[in-house]
Design an enzyme around this catalytic site. Structure first.
Site, PDB file in Angstrom:
ATOM      1  N   ASP A 254       0.970  -0.983   0.250  1.00 35.02           N
ATOM      2  CA  ASP A 254       0.201  -0.061   0.048  1.00 35.02           C
ATOM      3  C   ASP A 254       1.136   0.995   0.065  1.00 35.02           C
ATOM      4  OD1 ASP A 254      -2.562  -1.523   0.578  1.00 35.02           O
ATOM      5  OD2 ASP A 254      -1.387  -2.172   1.960  1.00 35.02           O
ATOM      6  N   ARG A 255       1.865   1.541   0.560  1.00 29.21           N
ATOM      7  CA  ARG A 255       3.013   2.289   1.081  1.00 29.21           C
ATOM      8  C   ARG A 255       3.202   2.145  -1.118  1.00 29.21           C
ATOM      9  NH1 ARG A 255       3.704   6.803   2.962  1.00 29.21           N
ATOM     10  NH2 ARG A 255       2.714   7.498   0.238  1.00 29.21           N
TER      11      ARG A 255
END
Length: 456
Positions: A254-255
């Site tokens: 996600d990052r």
């Protein structure tokens, strides 16, 4: 630079149960986890949205939510994220990780069965149509199957950057997106490619770029970085990562996708976007990953325990180090405290301070104490380089807290004997030792408080 970013995807509730393992169950040869803390945070597209909001961007989350209690909790946890939601037509999915010493040992999934296709609203479609940049976080909950949502995403891909983070159970990206960011396992499975490493990543990326008609496919490879394929004729670009020892990988994808989206929205070339995302993801993991994001309001410490203190003790002990602990009220920190704490830390590989709670201090010192509330006292202690963690306890003595930490060395400042310290007998239960360090006369909280009162 702050940007307006629209995240489209499936919303989950993530829960971490953190505790210490010190024994096996008598019913079966499985570890018993004494839960010390419970942390809740948005998962799936919600994690992506909170990551971006934490970076200072204005985030709109287009998703589907139910009407249960967990959905209400997610609405609270999303904070400043603008929520535009339809009906998920299913219970809110929950992923619960059981962790000890900051390492996951099991995960329990609720609501993981294939849900019905959610209901999209006109407001959701309008939010996508108005987006300046879109990040799709597909977690296989079928939002990207909704015809009106797919049509809006197709329109968006023709006018603004769209980054698509896919899922094995999700739908294929719409044509024309700026980048798709599968991990290596997802990419090779989707392309039906055998093998591992850069060669497999490149073969899969080449196939998927054509299948998905994407401008770029970026395959993440964990500590080996990420591979970018933005053309068929040129060479692949690989941005190398770095190993982050002991890192919790939860949220790394996600990052990475969030960093790619921000970079592309800012006009970065694909190679620069990938290099930036690899660097930012490594920094995210080094800072503790999702655990480093948790706001105090989202973490519940159970009575008499402290998740971070227990995790520190477990980590140091598992590495063969020496755990040192001390205790007190520390109502007004003075030079005597600082010297005692520094001397204690020098005896081992970590120092955990067992701190009397406000109620405990009142019981010991009277209704006018403490001078500073426990939250301030915790912050001041943690600001000292020699203090690794603080455990707040509510009893008159730190005996129960000591049993939870099981330090190798218990430190007191002053001229004590074993008979003076009930802690000495407790720490001896597992072979620990109680010791004293030099006491510095003339420094006391009582004298300091009296001096301040006289000045006032």
């Amino acid at each position: 630079m702050s940007r307006a970013i629209t995240v489209v995807g499936d919303l989950l509730l993530d829960v971490d149960l953190e505790g210490a393992v010190e024994r096996l169950s008598p019913d079966a040869p499985v570890p018993v986890v004494d839960v010390a803390g419970v942390t809740r945070r948005p998962g799936g597209a919600g994690l992506v949205a909170t990551l971006l909001a934490g970076d200072g961007h204005r985030v709109t989350l287009v998703t589907a939510l139910g009407e249960d209690e967990r959905a209400d909790r997610l609405r609270e946890l999303l904070g400043d994220v603008e929520l535009v939601a339809g009906d998920t037509r299913a219970p809110t999915p929950v992923k619960t990780r059981l962790r000890t010493a900051s390492h996951p040992i099991a995960r329990i999934d609720e609501g993981s069965a294939r849900p019905p296709v959610p209901v999209a609203t006109e407001a959701m479609v309008a939010a996508i149509d108005a987006a300046e940049v879109v990040l799709v976080a597909d977690y296989g909950r079928r939002l990207t199957e909704v015809p009106s949502v797919r049509e809006a995403l197709s329109r968006a891909a023709r006018r603004v950057p769209v980054v698509w983070d896919p899922h094995p159970r999700g739908s294929a990206p719409v044509h024309g997106v700026a980048a798709v960011t599968p991990n290596l396992t997802e990419a090779t499975a989707a392309a039906d490619v055998a093998g591992t490493g850069v060669a497999a990543a490149d073969e899969a990326a080449l196939q998927l770029r054509e299948t998905w008609r994407a401008a770029a496919v970026i395959v993440t490879m964990g500590e080996h970085g990420a591979l970018l394929r933005a053309s068929r004729s040129g060479l692949p670009f690989v941005a190398r990562g770095g190993r982050v020892d002991g890192a919790d990988p939860c949220g790394a994808g996600d990052r990475f996708a969030a960093s790619v989206a921000v970079a592309i929205a800012g006009g970065a070339q694909p190679t620069d976007a990938v290099a930036t995302a690899v660097t930012e993801t490594a920094a995210f993991l080094a800072a503790g990953g999702v655990a480093g994001l948790t706001r105090p309001a989202n973490t519940v410490q159970l009575p008499g325990t402290d998740r971070d203190a227990i995790a520190v003790a477990e980590r140091v002990r598992s590495a063969g180090g020496t755990v040192v602990a001390t205790g007190g009220c520390f109502d007004l920190l003075h030079a005597g405290h600082a010297r005692t704490l520094s001397a204690a830390r020098a005896l081992g590989d970590c120092l955990i301070v067992c701190l009397n709670s406000d109620d405990s201090v009142r019981g010991l010192k009277g209704p006018d104490r403490p001078i500073m509330p426990e939250g301030d006292r915790v912050d001041l202690l943690l600001a000292l380089e020699c203090v690794d963690a603080v455990l707040v306890f509510g009893e008159d003595t730190p005996v129960d807290a000591i049993r939870r930490i099981r330090p190798d060395i218990w430190v007191k400042g002053g001229d004590y004997t074993a008979a003076d310290l009930p802690e000495a007998a407790v720490i001896a239960e597992w072979g620990g030792r109680a010791v004293t360090v030099p006491f510095h006369p003339g420094r006391s909280t009582t004298k300091l408080a009296a001096a301040l009162a006289a000045v006032g």
